[in-house]
Write a protein that holds these residues in place. Structure first.
Motif, PDB file in Angstrom:
ATOM      1  N   PHE A  46       0.823  -1.280  -0.071  1.00 25.02           N
ATOM      2  CA  PHE A  46      -0.088   0.015   0.163  1.00 25.02           C
ATOM      3  C   PHE A  46       0.929   1.178  -0.051  1.00 25.02           C
ATOM      4  CE2 PHE A  46      -3.118  -2.987   1.667  1.00 25.02           C
ATOM      5  CZ  PHE A  46      -3.948  -3.019   0.792  1.00 25.02           C
ATOM      6  N   PHE A  47       1.997   1.129   0.751  1.00 22.20           N
ATOM      7  CA  PHE A  47       2.971   2.454   0.938  1.00 22.20           C
ATOM      8  C   PHE A  47       3.476   2.658  -0.615  1.00 22.20           C
ATOM      9  CE2 PHE A  47       7.253   4.257   1.090  1.00 22.20           C
ATOM     10  CZ  PHE A  47       6.914   5.292   1.810  1.00 22.20           C
ATOM     11  N   SER A  48       4.153   1.659  -1.297  1.00 28.09           N
ATOM     12  CA  SER A  48       4.912   1.734  -2.549  1.00 28.09           C
ATOM     13  C   SER A  48       3.731   2.205  -3.678  1.00 28.09           C
ATOM     14  CB  SER A  48       5.732   0.559  -2.841  1.00 28.09           C
ATOM     15  OG  SER A  48       4.821  -0.482  -3.190  1.00 28.09           O
ATOM     16  N   LYS A  49       2.487   1.456  -3.535  1.00 23.08           N
ATOM     17  CA  LYS A  49       1.478   1.757  -4.628  1.00 23.08           C
ATOM     18  C   LYS A  49       0.873   3.111  -4.680  1.00 23.08           C
ATOM     19  CE  LYS A  49      -3.365   0.374  -5.863  1.00 23.08           C
ATOM     20  NZ  LYS A  49      -3.920   1.636  -5.522  1.00 23.08           N
ATOM     21  N   SER A  50       0.692   3.841  -3.279  1.00 21.44           N
ATOM     22  CA  SER A  50      -0.032   4.972  -3.317  1.00 21.44           C
ATOM     23  C   SER A  50       0.829   6.026  -3.130  1.00 21.44           C
ATOM     24  CB  SER A  50      -0.866   5.176  -2.019  1.00 21.44           C
ATOM     25  OG  SER A  50      -0.073   4.823  -0.826  1.00 21.44           O
ATOM     26  N   ILE A  51       1.954   5.989  -2.515  1.00 19.24           N
ATOM     27  CA  ILE A  51       3.022   7.113  -2.229  1.00 19.24           C
ATOM     28  C   ILE A  51       4.022   6.961  -3.311  1.00 19.24           C
ATOM     29  CG2 ILE A  51       4.863   8.105  -0.635  1.00 19.24           C
ATOM     30  CD1 ILE A  51       1.975   8.223   0.436  1.00 19.24           C
ATOM     31  N   ILE A  52       4.683   5.879  -3.591  1.00 17.57           N
ATOM     32  CA  ILE A  52       5.936   6.256  -4.535  1.00 17.57           C
ATOM     33  C   ILE A  52       5.368   6.052  -5.933  1.00 17.57           C
ATOM     34  CG2 ILE A  52       8.006   4.720  -5.390  1.00 17.57           C
ATOM     35  CD1 ILE A  52       8.320   3.808  -2.531  1.00 17.57           C
ATOM     36  N   PHE A  53       4.446   5.036  -6.643  1.00 16.77           N
ATOM     37  CA  PHE A  53       4.104   4.835  -7.890  1.00 16.77           C
ATOM     38  C   PHE A  53       3.148   5.918  -8.597  1.00 16.77           C
ATOM     39  CE2 PHE A  53       6.137   0.810  -6.639  1.00 16.77           C
ATOM     40  CZ  PHE A  53       7.184   1.016  -7.452  1.00 16.77           C
ATOM     41  N   ALA A  69       2.923  -4.834  -5.969  1.00 16.32           N
ATOM     42  CA  ALA A  69       2.924  -6.242  -5.508  1.00 16.32           C
ATOM     43  C   ALA A  69       4.287  -6.866  -5.750  1.00 16.32           C
ATOM     44  CB  ALA A  69       1.708  -7.012  -6.509  1.00 16.32           C
ATOM     45  N   ILE A  70       4.993  -6.062  -6.716  1.00 19.61           N
ATOM     46  CA  ILE A  70       6.510  -6.949  -6.870  1.00 19.61           C
ATOM     47  C   ILE A  70       7.193  -6.421  -5.830  1.00 19.61           C
ATOM     48  CG2 ILE A  70       8.627  -6.416  -8.389  1.00 19.61           C
ATOM     49  CD1 ILE A  70       6.694  -6.254 -10.569  1.00 19.61           C
ATOM     50  N   CYS A  71       7.061  -5.170  -5.120  1.00 15.70           N
ATOM     51  CA  CYS A  71       7.790  -4.667  -4.149  1.00 15.70           C
ATOM     52  C   CYS A  71       7.523  -5.548  -2.889  1.00 15.70           C
ATOM     53  CB  CYS A  71       7.521  -3.188  -3.990  1.00 15.70           C
ATOM     54  SG  CYS A  71       8.211  -2.011  -4.870  1.00 15.70           S
ATOM     55  N   SER A  72       6.220  -5.815  -2.672  1.00 17.19           N
ATOM     56  CA  SER A  72       5.889  -6.791  -1.576  1.00 17.19           C
ATOM     57  C   SER A  72       6.438  -8.074  -1.708  1.00 17.19           C
ATOM     58  CB  SER A  72       4.308  -6.718  -1.225  1.00 17.19           C
ATOM     59  OG  SER A  72       3.670  -7.212  -2.283  1.00 17.19           O
TER      60      SER A  72
END
Length: 99
Positions: A46-53, A69-72
């Motif tokens: 959720f962090f990488s999806k919303s904040i980063i990407f 999903a790849i990050c997780s």
């Protein structure tokens, strides 16, 4: 053969009858890894999806979900590797003599 109840007191006899780790000490060693393996991949998604990407890189929601999903999955594999390394470091090698 004498009946002995199972001990779950850390530092006591294990259920195998030796002076190895007890159920309580094993649970105390494994529980932090279980919590991290459950919470960190979900949080990183959720962090990488919303904040980063989505916010920083302005990807579409579908593309951001794939990269999240790849990050997780990467974080999950790192945590599993750390857990396995810890398990191998703590288990004594059979046949080795301890003084």
């Amino acid at each position: 053969m004498e009946y002995r109840p199972l001990s779950s007191v850390p530092g006591g006899d294990s259920f195998l009858g030796d002076k190895g780790p007890t159920e309580g000490s094993l649970m105390a060693a494994v529980l932090p890894y279980v919590i991290m393996i459950i919470l960190l991949p979900i949080g990183s998604f959720f962090f990488s999806k919303s904040i980063i990407f989505e916010d920083l890189l302005s990807y579409s929601e579908t593309t951001a979900s794939v990269y999240g999903a790849i990050c997780s999955v990467i974080i999950l594999h790192i945590l599993l590797a750390l857990f396995i390394l810890k398990a191998f470091k703590e288990s004594p090698v059979k046949g080795s003599k301890q003084d």
